[in-house]
Design an enzyme around this catalytic site. Structure first.
Site, PDB file in Angstrom:
ATOM      1  N   PHE A 227      14.508  45.568  42.977  1.00 19.10           N
ATOM      2  CA  PHE A 227      14.640  44.224  43.555  1.00 19.10           C
ATOM      3  C   PHE A 227      16.109  43.997  43.933  1.00 19.10           C
ATOM      4  O   PHE A 227      16.730  43.028  43.526  1.00 19.10           O
ATOM      5  CB  PHE A 227      14.169  43.137  42.568  1.00 19.10           C
ATOM      6  CG  PHE A 227      12.810  43.387  41.970  1.00 19.10           C
ATOM      7  CD1 PHE A 227      11.654  43.041  42.646  1.00 19.10           C
ATOM      8  CD2 PHE A 227      12.691  43.994  40.718  1.00 19.10           C
ATOM      9  CE1 PHE A 227      10.400  43.271  42.084  1.00 19.10           C
ATOM     10  CE2 PHE A 227      11.439  44.229  40.148  1.00 19.10           C
ATOM     11  CZ  PHE A 227      10.287  43.864  40.833  1.00 19.10           C
ATOM     12  N   ASP A 249      13.868  47.584  47.413  1.00 20.56           N
ATOM     13  CA  ASP A 249      13.456  46.208  47.714  1.00 20.56           C
ATOM     14  C   ASP A 249      12.364  46.291  48.778  1.00 20.56           C
ATOM     15  O   ASP A 249      12.312  47.239  49.557  1.00 20.56           O
ATOM     16  CB  ASP A 249      14.633  45.378  48.233  1.00 20.56           C
ATOM     17  CG  ASP A 249      14.405  43.888  48.047  1.00 20.56           C
ATOM     18  OD1 ASP A 249      14.988  43.284  47.118  1.00 20.56           O
ATOM     19  OD2 ASP A 249      13.621  43.298  48.840  1.00 20.56           O
ATOM     20  N   SER A 250      11.500  45.277  48.798  1.00 25.60           N
ATOM     21  CA  SER A 250      10.420  45.289  49.798  1.00 25.60           C
ATOM     22  C   SER A 250      10.850  44.640  51.108  1.00 25.60           C
ATOM     23  O   SER A 250      10.108  44.660  52.079  1.00 25.60           O
ATOM     24  CB  SER A 250       9.188  44.562  49.237  1.00 25.60           C
ATOM     25  OG  SER A 250       9.553  43.272  48.822  1.00 25.60           O
ATOM     26  N   CYS A 340      13.733  35.035  35.559  1.00 28.66           N
ATOM     27  CA  CYS A 340      14.189  33.673  35.887  1.00 28.66           C
ATOM     28  C   CYS A 340      12.979  32.741  35.953  1.00 28.66           C
ATOM     29  O   CYS A 340      13.015  31.704  36.596  1.00 28.66           O
ATOM     30  CB  CYS A 340      14.977  33.664  37.190  1.00 28.66           C
ATOM     31  SG  CYS A 340      14.096  34.379  38.577  1.00 28.66           S
TER      32      CYS A 340
END
Ligand code: SAH
Length: 396
Positions: A227, A249-250, A340
């Protein structure tokens, strides 16, 4: 001024200085108030407790501006509150010399629905509640006065505005953005900040100190950054002397930005960086199948559980990525793992990570507890889950 009368007993959270008044706590509104207007909050017995912003379309029906029920909520109030927030950051030595600093952190700075991040000469403002939206001009003026910034750019395009009955609004509220794009230097690494199109206000400032720690732990290690967004952790790891850094990451635009960031830092060795556009859940399995191993793994996923209602599914997702994180570590390797999610508290997060370590068959211990940088204060009344939490675990 209209009066918001609470149901009997519903003042308890206000006594703890929690600034939210939920729809279920409100008995009635006496008088007229438009969205964002200031109302006086009273107990069922008629005792005045606070001044708050009225938000009729939100489940959070009112947000407290002041626990002084006689406080004047006017331009001067917001200028003082903004100046006080800015002054709090100025008093934190660790923030001196940082180009990217969060200046206003919503409820924790007494300004529910207001986020302001400074990137050099530009302040990016995000307003997410009806009350904050109403006082936009005063908040902008306060920011200009307190910081002397060249521009205030508004990024009031968060989805939560819909819950408050607000349209999205973006653009310069003061001055103009620099023509050649905006960059900041964070702990020696230059990063572009796309204030117009990036996530949130353009950058994740809350992870600043944790990115630095990653750099300090990275020397000689094979690093995996999941990420990765625009490569913040990756570039700090390279700066810290990582042997290799694989970042996943996508989002293709995020990876493009990450590559540009690497190019902005000629001191870093491009040949040690590998970028992969993929879904992390699948990529971790593929890495396992390939037999790849790492010495330092960062897992900084988006919010899997925005609220407690999503906690169970989110817990499975956290378990999954942490399980694979542990499985991909060499002996002595370190997993830096974050959440988070408002719906997952500190204790639950540790349990999930502990369960992942057991299932992975590793012996792990926590070597650092990780939290958000100090320009992201946490109001003492804020529920446990509502902040960034992280663990750095070293395996045997
Ligand atoms: N660590 C970053 C911030 C991460 S934000 C920093 O320090 O700046 C979360 C990132 O996860 C976003 O870039 C988003 O594109 C990415 N993302 C979300 N779901 C994903 C998935 N399933 N697989 C890969 N990346 C994903």
């Amino acid at each position: 001024m209209a009066q918001l009368i609470l149901h009997p007993g519903k003042e308890r959270s206000l006594f703890r200085r929690h600034p939210w008044i939920f729809a279920g706590s409100v008995d009635r509104l006496e008088g007229r108030a438009r969205p964002g207007d200031t109302v006086t909050v009273l107990t069922a017995e008629g005792k005045a407790l606070a001044r708050a912003a009225w938000s009729p379309s939100s489940q959070i029906r009112a947000r407290v501006w002041s626990f002084d029920a006689e406080a004047a909520i006017d331009h001067a109030f917001f200028k003082r509150a903004v100046a006080a927030s800015v002054a709090r950051r100025a008093a934190i030595p660790a923030l001196h010399g940082q180009a990217g600093v969060r200046l206003i952190h919503g409820e924790s700075d007494g300004l529910p629905g207001v986020i302001a991040d400074r990137y050099g000469d530009v302040v990016v403002l995000q307003l997410t509640s009806a009350g904050a939206d109403k006082w936009r001009d005063a908040i902008v003026a306060g920011l200009v006065q307190a910081t002397g910034c060249a521009a205030v750019y508004e990024r009031s395009d968060s989805e939560v505005r819909g819950l408050e009955g607000l349209e999205s609004r973006t653009g310069c509220a003061h001055g103009a953005l620099p023509a050649g794009g905006l960059t900041i230097v964070e702990n020696g690494v230059r990063m572009e900040v796309d204030v117009e199109g990036g996530h949130k206000t353009g950058f994740y400032l809350d992870q600043r100190d944790n990115r630095l720690l990653t750099g300090q732990l990275a020397a000689g290690r094979a690093v995996l950054n999941c990420f990765c967004y625009t490569g913040g952790f990756s570039l700090q790891a390279l700066a810290g002397g990582a042997e290799s850094v694989l970042s996943i990451d996508s989002s293709a635009p995020a990876l493009d930005s990450a590559r540009r960031n690497l190019a902005l830092n000629p001191q870093l060795d491009v040949s040690r960086a590998e970028w992969q556009e993929a879904d992390v859940f699948k990529a971790l399995r593929a890495l396992k199948d390939e037999g790849r191993k790492f010495d330092l793994i960062v897992l900084d996923p988006p919010k899997f559980a925005p609220s407690a209602a999503h906690a169970e599914r989110a817990a499975r997702a956290y378990k999954d990525i942490n399980l694979f994180g542990f499985r991909l570590l060499n002996p002595g390797g370190i997993l830096m793992t974050y959440s988070c999610s408002g719906g997952i508290g500190q204790e639950l997060f540790q349990k999930i990570v502990a369960g992942a370590a057991i299932d992975a068959g590793v012996d792990a211990r926590i070597i650092y507890r990780l939290s958000a940088a100090p320009d992201h204060p946490i109001g003492l009344a804020v529920p446990e889950g509502e902040y960034l939490k992280g663990l750095a675990c070293q395996v045997g």
